[in-house]
Design a protein around this motif. Sequence first.
Motif, PDB file in Angstrom:
ATOM      1  N   LYS A 125       0.835  -1.213   0.000  1.00  0.00           N
ATOM      2  CA  LYS A 125       0.000   0.000   0.000  1.00  0.00           C
ATOM      3  C   LYS A 125       0.868   1.261   0.000  1.00  0.00           C
ATOM      4  N   ASP A 128       2.111   1.686  -3.478  1.00  0.00           N
ATOM      5  CA  ASP A 128       0.975   2.117  -4.295  1.00  0.00           C
ATOM      6  C   ASP A 128       0.727   3.616  -4.125  1.00  0.00           C
ATOM      7  N   ALA A 185       2.514  -2.018  -8.338  1.00  0.00           N
ATOM      8  CA  ALA A 185       1.993  -0.654  -8.200  1.00  0.00           C
ATOM      9  C   ALA A 185       1.832   0.034  -9.551  1.00  0.00           C
ATOM     10  N   PRO A 246      -2.559   0.553  -9.536  1.00  0.00           N
ATOM     11  CA  PRO A 246      -1.869  -0.669  -9.211  1.00  0.00           C
ATOM     12  C   PRO A 246      -2.301  -1.814 -10.108  1.00  0.00           C
TER      13      PRO A 246
END
Length: 247
Positions: A125, A128, A185, A246
Amino acid sequence: MAAEFEQNDPRDQHTYMCSKLRTDYALLECVGVDGKSVLNVGCSFPVDELYYARKVGSWVAIDLSAPSLEAAEVILKGELHPDLAAKFSFQVADACELPFDDGTFDVSVSMSTVDHIPSGEARQKAVDEMARTTKPGGHVILTVPNRWCLPYAAGVSKMRRDQTLHYGYVHLFSPREIRKIGERAGLRPLAFRSSIASPDVWLAGYPFFVRWPAKLVFGVLRIWGRFGRRVGYAFEKPAGPASGSPA
């Protein structure tokens, strides 16, 4: 550790700086930062900010630790001319929820930071988010400790058992793993660098009996680079309507 920044200046640690020059800064030089807007995800002692102050257009450093950011800002303002210091801002923020609009920065960097995020999902995350806030055609730099460096991995394993890791947690990546986290990503790998690296020498100017042995040695060093203590990739965010999403 923020209270000890001035007593523990990483610029006094030549092995650490050599590693940074061969990975972090080598990758930044690959993509170029002159006049660009830069996001630095994870800020401790402001060694990177001080090093690139002359080149960048603007630089935002984020971290979860307000004391670290405050100490970094004090050091930076104490060492730089006010005109250079004005390029920098420091902001408390979570790498997994960056408070910036899509396509804000020319370059986003994370130098030995995502490895301190315990969850694999959260590490993805964070990358990303770096991809999202980078402009199409811009670049993302990721450097991490390498689990293929067996002596280093053994040392970290012992410190985990003894509970003596001063930074609490670290995830050791493989070169392939850091490449894949960028690709997921939506980023395109451009360059790989390692703390084990061949010299940056212009071989064309040397006679053939120097060039060819040197090329052989440099090729071996590039292979050994996969086992360097610190490794990383420079990625490009593709331009176009689908960039930044992503994969």
